[in-house]
Design a protein around this motif. Structure first.
Motif, PDB file in Angstrom:
ATOM      1  N   ALA A   1       0.821  -1.219   0.000  1.00 23.21           N
ATOM      2  CA  ALA A   1       0.000   0.000   0.000  1.00 23.21           C
ATOM      3  C   ALA A   1       0.852   1.265   0.000  1.00 23.21           C
ATOM      4  CB  ALA A   1      -0.976  -0.017   1.172  1.00 23.21           C
ATOM      5  N   ALA A   2       2.064   1.179  -0.550  1.00 21.85           N
ATOM      6  CA  ALA A   2       2.927   2.362  -0.640  1.00 21.85           C
ATOM      7  C   ALA A   2       2.426   3.295  -1.732  1.00 21.85           C
ATOM      8  CB  ALA A   2       4.370   1.935  -0.919  1.00 21.85           C
ATOM      9  N   VAL A   3       1.691   2.765  -2.669  1.00 25.17           N
ATOM     10  CA  VAL A   3       1.159   3.555  -3.766  1.00 25.17           C
ATOM     11  C   VAL A   3      -0.327   3.756  -3.508  1.00 25.17           C
ATOM     12  CG1 VAL A   3       0.728   3.598  -6.239  1.00 25.17           C
ATOM     13  CG2 VAL A   3       2.847   2.613  -5.364  1.00 25.17           C
ATOM     14  N   THR A   4      -0.752   4.992  -3.551  1.00 25.76           N
ATOM     15  CA  THR A   4      -2.156   5.291  -3.295  1.00 25.76           C
ATOM     16  C   THR A   4      -2.938   5.332  -4.600  1.00 25.76           C
ATOM     17  OG1 THR A   4      -1.877   7.674  -3.504  1.00 25.76           O
ATOM     18  CG2 THR A   4      -1.477   6.703  -1.314  1.00 25.76           C
ATOM     19  N   ASP A   5      -4.258   5.283  -4.475  1.00 23.37           N
ATOM     20  CA  ASP A   5      -5.119   5.423  -5.651  1.00 23.37           C
ATOM     21  C   ASP A   5      -4.869   6.773  -6.312  1.00 23.37           C
ATOM     22  OD1 ASP A   5      -6.146   2.958  -5.048  1.00 23.37           O
ATOM     23  OD2 ASP A   5      -8.154   3.672  -4.518  1.00 23.37           O
ATOM     24  N   GLU A   6      -4.581   7.777  -5.524  1.00 22.34           N
ATOM     25  CA  GLU A   6      -4.310   9.114  -6.076  1.00 22.34           C
ATOM     26  C   GLU A   6      -3.034   9.109  -6.914  1.00 22.34           C
ATOM     27  OE1 GLU A   6      -5.023   8.637  -2.732  1.00 22.34           O
ATOM     28  OE2 GLU A   6      -7.116   9.285  -2.933  1.00 22.34           O
ATOM     29  N   ASP A   7      -2.010   8.355  -6.486  1.00 19.28           N
ATOM     30  CA  ASP A   7      -0.772   8.227  -7.268  1.00 19.28           C
ATOM     31  C   ASP A   7      -1.074   7.600  -8.639  1.00 19.28           C
ATOM     32  OD1 ASP A   7       0.836   9.222  -5.175  1.00 19.28           O
ATOM     33  OD2 ASP A   7       1.196   7.204  -4.380  1.00 19.28           O
ATOM     34  N   ILE A   8      -1.887   6.565  -8.597  1.00 17.21           N
ATOM     35  CA  ILE A   8      -2.250   5.889  -9.837  1.00 17.21           C
ATOM     36  C   ILE A   8      -3.071   6.825 -10.712  1.00 17.21           C
ATOM     37  CG2 ILE A   8      -3.570   3.957 -10.819  1.00 17.21           C
ATOM     38  CD1 ILE A   8      -2.739   2.364  -8.283  1.00 17.21           C
ATOM     39  N   ASP A   9      -4.034   7.546 -10.116  1.00 15.60           N
ATOM     40  CA  ASP A   9      -4.847   8.512 -10.865  1.00 15.60           C
ATOM     41  C   ASP A   9      -3.968   9.541 -11.569  1.00 15.60           C
ATOM     42  OD1 ASP A   9      -7.224   7.322 -10.096  1.00 15.60           O
ATOM     43  OD2 ASP A   9      -7.647   8.773  -8.509  1.00 15.60           O
ATOM     44  N   ARG A  10      -3.020  10.102 -10.855  1.00 17.86           N
ATOM     45  CA  ARG A  10      -2.129  11.121 -11.445  1.00 17.86           C
ATOM     46  C   ARG A  10      -1.321  10.523 -12.605  1.00 17.86           C
ATOM     47  NH1 ARG A  10      -1.727  12.777  -6.125  1.00 17.86           N
ATOM     48  NH2 ARG A  10       0.120  11.539  -5.735  1.00 17.86           N
ATOM     49  N   PHE A  11      -0.800   9.326 -12.412  1.00 18.36           N
ATOM     50  CA  PHE A  11      -0.011   8.663 -13.439  1.00 18.36           C
ATOM     51  C   PHE A  11      -0.847   8.446 -14.702  1.00 18.36           C
ATOM     52  CE2 PHE A  11       1.453   4.784 -15.578  1.00 18.36           C
ATOM     53  CZ  PHE A  11       2.790   5.087 -15.790  1.00 18.36           C
ATOM     54  N   ILE A  12      -2.038   7.879 -14.535  1.00 18.96           N
ATOM     55  CA  ILE A  12      -2.898   7.585 -15.684  1.00 18.96           C
ATOM     56  C   ILE A  12      -3.326   8.872 -16.377  1.00 18.96           C
ATOM     57  CG2 ILE A  12      -5.168   6.691 -16.365  1.00 18.96           C
ATOM     58  CD1 ILE A  12      -4.719   4.481 -14.275  1.00 18.96           C
ATOM     59  N   GLN A  13      -3.754   9.859 -15.610  1.00 21.49           N
ATOM     60  CA  GLN A  13      -4.211  11.110 -16.209  1.00 21.49           C
ATOM     61  C   GLN A  13      -3.095  11.819 -16.962  1.00 21.49           C
ATOM     62  OE1 GLN A  13      -6.059  12.877 -12.773  1.00 21.49           O
ATOM     63  NE2 GLN A  13      -7.944  11.702 -13.069  1.00 21.49           N
ATOM     64  N   ALA A  14      -1.873  11.745 -16.473  1.00 25.47           N
ATOM     65  CA  ALA A  14      -0.735  12.346 -17.181  1.00 25.47           C
ATOM     66  C   ALA A  14      -0.504  11.625 -18.511  1.00 25.47           C
ATOM     67  CB  ALA A  14       0.522  12.287 -16.312  1.00 25.47           C
TER      68      ALA A  14
ATOM     69  N   PRO B   1      -8.924   9.955 -24.935  1.00 25.46           N
ATOM     70  CA  PRO B   1     -10.134  10.551 -24.361  1.00 25.46           C
ATOM     71  C   PRO B   1     -10.713   9.764 -23.189  1.00 25.46           C
ATOM     72  CG  PRO B   1     -10.632   9.523 -26.460  1.00 25.46           C
ATOM     73  CD  PRO B   1      -9.142   9.436 -26.279  1.00 25.46           C
ATOM     74  N   GLY B   2     -10.531   8.446 -23.187  1.00 28.19           N
ATOM     75  CA  GLY B   2     -11.070   7.636 -22.105  1.00 28.19           C
ATOM     76  C   GLY B   2     -10.458   6.261 -22.096  1.00 28.19           C
ATOM     77  N   LEU B   3     -10.352   5.687 -20.902  1.00 19.51           N
ATOM     78  CA  LEU B   3      -9.833   4.335 -20.771  1.00 19.51           C
ATOM     79  C   LEU B   3     -10.314   3.731 -19.471  1.00 19.51           C
ATOM     80  CD1 LEU B   3      -7.227   4.129 -18.617  1.00 19.51           C
ATOM     81  CD2 LEU B   3      -6.111   5.343 -20.457  1.00 19.51           C
ATOM     82  N   SER B   4     -10.211   2.422 -19.406  1.00 21.85           N
ATOM     83  CA  SER B   4     -10.595   1.677 -18.216  1.00 21.85           C
ATOM     84  C   SER B   4      -9.392   0.850 -17.805  1.00 21.85           C
ATOM     85  CB  SER B   4     -11.781   0.770 -18.552  1.00 21.85           C
ATOM     86  OG  SER B   4     -12.238   0.108 -17.414  1.00 21.85           O
TER      87      SER B   4
ATOM     88  N   ALA C   1     -10.032  -1.110  -9.971  1.00 23.20           N
ATOM     89  CA  ALA C   1     -10.755  -1.136 -11.247  1.00 23.20           C
ATOM     90  C   ALA C   1     -11.447   0.209 -11.360  1.00 23.20           C
ATOM     91  CB  ALA C   1     -11.756  -2.278 -11.280  1.00 23.20           C
ATOM     92  N   LYS C   2     -11.089   0.956 -12.410  1.00 22.63           N
ATOM     93  CA  LYS C   2     -11.593   2.324 -12.499  1.00 22.63           C
ATOM     94  C   LYS C   2     -11.595   2.803 -13.943  1.00 22.63           C
ATOM     95  CE  LYS C   2     -10.867   6.759 -10.240  1.00 22.63           C
ATOM     96  NZ  LYS C   2     -10.058   7.501  -9.274  1.00 22.63           N
ATOM     97  N   GLY C   3     -12.510   3.702 -14.249  1.00 23.88           N
ATOM     98  CA  GLY C   3     -12.564   4.313 -15.563  1.00 23.88           C
ATOM     99  C   GLY C   3     -12.112   5.755 -15.482  1.00 23.88           C
ATOM    100  N   TYR C   4     -11.584   6.250 -16.600  1.00 28.26           N
ATOM    101  CA  TYR C   4     -11.084   7.628 -16.690  1.00 28.26           C
ATOM    102  C   TYR C   4     -11.584   8.253 -17.986  1.00 28.26           C
ATOM    103  CZ  TYR C   4      -7.748   6.134 -13.109  1.00 28.26           C
ATOM    104  OH  TYR C   4      -7.180   5.651 -11.973  1.00 28.26           O
ATOM    105  N   GLY C   5     -11.924   9.502 -17.966  1.00 27.18           N
ATOM    106  CA  GLY C   5     -12.300  10.222 -19.177  1.00 27.18           C
ATOM    107  C   GLY C   5     -13.700   9.890 -19.649  1.00 27.18           C
ATOM    108  N   LYS C   6     -13.917  10.099 -20.958  1.00 25.29           N
ATOM    109  CA  LYS C   6     -15.244   9.912 -21.555  1.00 25.29           C
ATOM    110  C   LYS C   6     -15.144   9.151 -22.865  1.00 25.29           C
ATOM    111  CE  LYS C   6     -17.162  13.967 -19.424  1.00 25.29           C
ATOM    112  NZ  LYS C   6     -18.208  14.929 -19.440  1.00 25.29           N
ATOM    113  N   THR C   7     -16.268   8.533 -23.244  1.00 20.64           N
ATOM    114  CA  THR C   7     -16.362   7.840 -24.526  1.00 20.64           C
ATOM    115  C   THR C   7     -16.561   8.876 -25.626  1.00 20.64           C
ATOM    116  OG1 THR C   7     -18.762   7.639 -24.461  1.00 20.64           O
ATOM    117  CG2 THR C   7     -17.485   5.859 -23.418  1.00 20.64           C
TER     118      THR C   7
END
Length: 182
Positions: free
Chosen positions: A43-56, A64-67, A79-85
Motif C-alpha cells: 500500500a505504498a502507492v495510493t489510488d491518487e498516485d495511480i490517478d495522477r499517473f494515468i491522467q498524465a 479521451p477515455g480508458l478503463s 478497477a476504475k474508468g477515466y475520461g469519456k467515450t
C-alpha cells in the motif's frame, strides 16, 4: 448504417483508435511495472498516485477515455474508468471497449509460440489443425496458416462485399508469392 461501410470510410480514425487501444494496454502494463507488485501489496502507492499517473499519460497521448484494472494474484486491487467515450459518456470500470484488430497481435503471438515449439507448421494447410475448416472452393483446402496470418489466403468476404477487394484469389495469391516471408 452498415458498421463495415462506416469503418471503410473512416480508416484513419480506426487506425487512431487501434493505436489508442494499444496505448491503453501499454499504459496498463507500465502502471504495473512502474508501481510493481510489492508496492501495491504494501500500500505504498495510493489510488491518487495511480490517478495522477494515468491522467498524465492520457493527456500526453490524447486518450479521451480508458478503463484500468490492476490485479494481484486473483484479487482486483483497483478497477476504475477515466475520461469519456466518444459519446461523452463517462468511462467506468465496466465500460466495454472494442478490441478490434488488437486481437490479431495476440493471435499471431500465440501462433508463433506454437510454431517455435514445433507444434504447428506455418506452411501446412489450416485443415490439418482445424478439421471443420471447409470451403466450397476446392482451393480452400490449400490455405495455410501463414497465408491467414499475412492476409494472403485469397478468402473473399461475401457477407460484407463492400469490404472485399475485387480480384479475389488470383490477386491475393500473387501478393503472397511476392511477399517476403516472416
Amino acid at each position: 448504417m452498415n458498421i463495415y461501410r462506416e469503418l471503410a470510410r473512416n480508416g484513419s480514425k480506426i487506425r487512431s483508435a487501434c493505436a489508442k487501444s494499444a496505448i491503453i494496454l501499454f499504459v496498463s502494463i507500465a502502471i504495473f511495472n512502474f508501481f510493481g507488485q510489492n508496492a501495491l501489496a504494501q500500500a505504498a502507492v495510493t489510488d491518487e498516485d495511480i490517478d495522477r499517473f494515468i491522467q498524465a499519460k492520457m493527456e500526453k497521448n490524447s486518450i479521451p477515455g480508458l478503463s484500468v484494472a490492476i490485479t494481484r494474484g486473483d484479487r482486483v486491487v483497483l478497477a476504475k474508468g477515466y475520461g469519456k467515450t466518444d459519446g461523452q459518456t463517462p468511462v467506468s470500470a465496466d465500460t466495454p471497449f472494442a478490441v478490434a484488430s488488437l486481437s490479431k497481435s495476440f493471435t499471431a503471438f500465440a501462433v508463433m509460440q506454437l510454431a517455435e515449439e514445433g507444434l504447428i507448421d506455418l506452411d501446412a494447410p489450416l485443415a490439418r489443425y482445424v478439421k471443420s475448416f471447409r470451403l466450397n472452393d476446392r482451393r480452400g483446402s490449400a490455405i495455410t496458416i501463414r497465408q491467414l496470418m499475412k492476409h494472403t489466403s485469397g478468402v473473399t468476404d461475401t457477407a460484407y462485399p463492400d469490404m472485399t477487394v475485387n480480384g479475389g484469389w488470383n490477386k491475393a495469391d500473387s501478393a503472397y508469392r511476392n511477399t517476403v516471408d516472416l
